[in-house]
Design a protein around this motif. Structure first.
Motif, mmCIF file in Angstrom:
data_model
loop_
_atom_site.group_PDB
_atom_site.id
_atom_site.type_symbol
_atom_site.label_atom_id
_atom_site.label_comp_id
_atom_site.label_asym_id
_atom_site.label_seq_id
_atom_site.Cartn_x
_atom_site.Cartn_y
_atom_site.Cartn_z
ATOM 1 N N ALA A 140 45.800 32.138 37.463
ATOM 2 C CA ALA A 140 46.327 33.439 37.390
ATOM 3 C C ALA A 140 47.542 33.679 38.024
ATOM 4 C CB ALA A 140 45.266 34.392 37.539
ATOM 5 N N VAL A 141 48.226 34.693 37.578
ATOM 6 C CA VAL A 141 49.432 35.106 38.017
ATOM 7 C C VAL A 141 49.415 36.594 38.861
ATOM 8 C CG1 VAL A 141 51.050 33.895 36.556
ATOM 9 C CG2 VAL A 141 50.531 36.286 36.003
ATOM 10 N N ARG A 142 48.342 37.222 38.518
ATOM 11 C CA ARG A 142 47.975 38.326 39.445
ATOM 12 C C ARG A 142 46.399 38.548 39.575
ATOM 13 N NH1 ARG A 142 46.523 42.838 36.177
ATOM 14 N NH2 ARG A 142 46.299 42.418 33.875
ATOM 15 N N VAL A 143 45.980 39.690 40.194
ATOM 16 C CA VAL A 143 44.668 40.107 40.585
ATOM 17 C C VAL A 143 44.475 41.346 40.359
ATOM 18 C CG1 VAL A 143 44.072 38.266 41.989
ATOM 19 C CG2 VAL A 143 44.707 40.351 42.843
ATOM 20 N N ASP A 144 43.579 42.035 39.685
ATOM 21 C CA ASP A 144 43.380 43.422 39.581
ATOM 22 C C ASP A 144 42.242 44.142 40.316
ATOM 23 O OD1 ASP A 144 41.017 42.694 38.317
ATOM 24 O OD2 ASP A 144 41.561 43.445 36.084
ATOM 25 N N HIS A 145 41.501 43.202 41.155
ATOM 26 C CA HIS A 145 40.423 43.860 41.828
ATOM 27 C C HIS A 145 40.327 42.981 43.113
ATOM 28 C CE1 HIS A 145 36.226 44.701 43.193
ATOM 29 N NE2 HIS A 145 36.404 45.845 42.782
ATOM 30 N N ILE A 146 40.176 43.385 44.521
ATOM 31 C CA ILE A 146 40.006 42.601 45.633
ATOM 32 C C ILE A 146 38.741 43.023 45.971
ATOM 33 C CG2 ILE A 146 40.615 42.126 47.836
ATOM 34 C CD1 ILE A 146 43.556 42.468 46.841
ATOM 35 N N LEU A 147 37.666 42.307 46.471
ATOM 36 C CA LEU A 147 36.310 42.742 47.186
ATOM 37 C C LEU A 147 36.333 42.128 48.253
ATOM 38 C CD1 LEU A 147 33.391 43.791 46.930
ATOM 39 C CD2 LEU A 147 32.829 41.694 45.722
ATOM 40 N N ILE A 148 36.043 42.937 49.344
ATOM 41 C CA ILE A 148 35.729 42.539 50.670
ATOM 42 C C ILE A 148 34.323 42.690 51.012
ATOM 43 C CG2 ILE A 148 36.580 42.780 53.175
ATOM 44 C CD1 ILE A 148 39.099 43.671 51.750
ATOM 45 N N GLU A 149 33.473 41.751 51.357
ATOM 46 C CA GLU A 149 32.183 41.825 51.780
ATOM 47 C C GLU A 149 32.162 41.761 53.101
ATOM 48 O OE1 GLU A 149 29.572 40.152 48.320
ATOM 49 O OE2 GLU A 149 31.320 39.201 48.531
ATOM 50 N N LYS A 150 31.982 42.906 53.999
ATOM 51 C CA LYS A 150 32.104 42.860 55.480
ATOM 52 C C LYS A 150 30.946 41.770 55.915
ATOM 53 C CE LYS A 150 32.804 46.500 57.504
ATOM 54 N NZ LYS A 150 32.947 47.823 58.210
ATOM 55 N N SER A 151 29.835 41.861 55.536
ATOM 56 C CA SER A 151 28.541 41.286 56.310
ATOM 57 C C SER A 151 28.858 39.800 56.123
ATOM 58 C CB SER A 151 27.439 41.675 55.537
ATOM 59 O OG SER A 151 27.354 41.837 54.055
ATOM 60 N N ALA A 152 29.608 39.268 54.831
ATOM 61 C CA ALA A 152 29.758 37.893 54.505
ATOM 62 C C ALA A 152 31.014 37.403 55.121
ATOM 63 C CB ALA A 152 29.654 37.612 52.972
ATOM 64 N N ARG A 153 31.646 38.577 55.622
ATOM 65 C CA ARG A 153 33.177 38.105 56.071
ATOM 66 C C ARG A 153 34.108 37.394 54.739
ATOM 67 N NH1 ARG A 153 30.666 40.559 59.481
ATOM 68 N NH2 ARG A 153 31.159 40.658 61.570
ATOM 69 N N LEU A 154 33.886 37.945 53.670
ATOM 70 C CA LEU A 154 34.517 36.952 52.316
ATOM 71 C C LEU A 154 35.349 38.107 51.581
ATOM 72 C CD1 LEU A 154 34.335 34.735 50.695
ATOM 73 C CD2 LEU A 154 32.443 35.557 49.471
ATOM 74 N N LEU A 155 36.287 37.717 51.208
ATOM 75 C CA LEU A 155 37.364 38.396 50.206
ATOM 76 C C LEU A 155 37.534 37.787 48.984
ATOM 77 C CD1 LEU A 155 40.786 39.702 50.753
ATOM 78 C CD2 LEU A 155 40.627 38.066 48.886
ATOM 79 N N THR A 156 37.261 38.396 47.537
ATOM 80 C CA THR A 156 37.129 37.681 46.420
ATOM 81 C C THR A 156 38.092 38.470 45.756
ATOM 82 O OG1 THR A 156 34.777 37.233 46.675
ATOM 83 C CG2 THR A 156 35.817 36.966 44.494
ATOM 84 N N ALA A 157 39.107 37.934 45.250
ATOM 85 C CA ALA A 157 40.257 38.359 44.290
ATOM 86 C C ALA A 157 40.196 37.957 42.863
ATOM 87 C CB ALA A 157 41.631 38.244 44.735
ATOM 88 N N SER A 158 40.035 39.004 41.949
ATOM 89 C CA SER A 158 39.759 38.567 40.632
ATOM 90 C C SER A 158 40.635 39.066 39.550
ATOM 91 C CB SER A 158 38.314 39.180 40.349
ATOM 92 O OG SER A 158 38.100 40.215 40.448
ATOM 93 N N LEU A 159 40.551 38.593 38.273
ATOM 94 C CA LEU A 159 41.492 39.340 37.496
ATOM 95 C C LEU A 159 40.412 39.313 36.078
ATOM 96 C CD1 LEU A 159 44.031 40.232 36.174
ATOM 97 C CD2 LEU A 159 44.388 38.120 35.463
ATOM 98 N N ASP A 160 40.144 40.630 35.548
ATOM 99 C CA ASP A 160 39.340 40.795 34.720
ATOM 100 C C ASP A 160 37.860 40.207 34.990
ATOM 101 O OD1 ASP A 160 41.102 42.249 33.125
ATOM 102 O OD2 ASP A 160 41.928 40.350 32.149
ATOM 103 N N GLY A 161 37.477 39.952 36.162
ATOM 104 C CA GLY A 161 36.132 39.697 36.592
ATOM 105 C C GLY A 161 35.941 38.399 36.623
ATOM 106 N N ALA A 162 37.387 37.436 36.459
ATOM 107 C CA ALA A 162 37.110 36.173 36.752
ATOM 108 C C ALA A 162 37.796 35.763 38.246
ATOM 109 C CB ALA A 162 38.330 35.248 35.711
ATOM 110 N N VAL A 163 37.196 34.936 39.152
ATOM 111 C CA VAL A 163 37.717 34.862 40.372
ATOM 112 C C VAL A 163 38.879 34.042 40.239
ATOM 113 C CG1 VAL A 163 36.914 33.801 42.457
ATOM 114 C CG2 VAL A 163 35.298 35.163 41.287
ATOM 115 N N VAL A 164 39.980 34.583 41.035
ATOM 116 C CA VAL A 164 41.086 33.992 41.239
ATOM 117 C C VAL A 164 41.387 33.140 42.725
ATOM 118 C CG1 VAL A 164 43.639 34.357 41.382
ATOM 119 C CG2 VAL A 164 42.336 35.408 39.646
ATOM 120 N N LEU A 165 40.879 34.036 43.675
ATOM 121 C CA LEU A 165 40.809 33.438 45.194
ATOM 122 C C LEU A 165 39.859 33.921 45.916
ATOM 123 C CD1 LEU A 165 42.566 32.226 47.474
ATOM 124 C CD2 LEU A 165 43.539 34.756 47.754
#
Length: 143
Positions: free
Chosen positions: A5-30
């Motif tokens: 992917a060349v971009r993301v449209d959503h970044i989810l940060i789950e504090k309790s899991a100490r995890l960042l998930t960046a996605s594009l159209d629901g597909a995990v990119v990073l």
């Protein structure tokens, strides 16, 4: 994962899991492990409390010359945060960023939760996120 992917449209940060998930159209990119504010439990209430805010924000600025390896600013405080803080006679704080390691820290990632309320990644992960993220990208921070 969609690593091409060349971009993301959503970044989810789950504090309790100490995890960042960046996605594009629901597909995990990073996905990346993150460090949070030095007192991460709960929502940010005021300047200096060491908490990372909870809520839905967006990237509203980029700083390639920050004191950390790149930084993406989120639009905290929101009007409700300002209103709540003013009702208590306190400063809600601000300058919340997703960023890399402090400049001068080379070849390592600081352990534990050490920021003043920001979200920190390794420099390599931050460089990747920086390249995929534009102003307006949604950032959702969950407890």
């Amino acid at each position: 994962m969609a690593p091409d992917a060349v971009r993301v449209d959503h970044i989810l940060i789950e504090k309790s899991a100490r995890l960042l998930t960046a996605s594009l159209d629901g597909a995990v990119v990073l996905q990346a492990d993150v460090a949070l504010g030095f007192a991460p439990e709960g929502d940010k209430q005021q300047e200096g409390d060491g908490k990372t805010p909870i809520g839905v924000f967006e990237i509203d600025r980029r700083n390639p010359q920050s004191a950390f390896h790149l930084s993406l600013g989120i639009n905290y405080p929101q009007p409700k945060d300002i209103e709540n803080a003013h009702a208590q006679g306190i400063d809600p704080g601000g300058d919340i960023f997703i960023h890399g390691q402090p400049n001068g820290v080379v070849g390592m990632t600081l352990p534990g939760d050490w920021t003043a309320g920001c979200i920190a990644l390794s420099n390599a992960e931050m460089a990747k996120l920086w390249s995929l993220t534009s102003n307006g990208t949604v950032v959702e921070i969950r407890p």
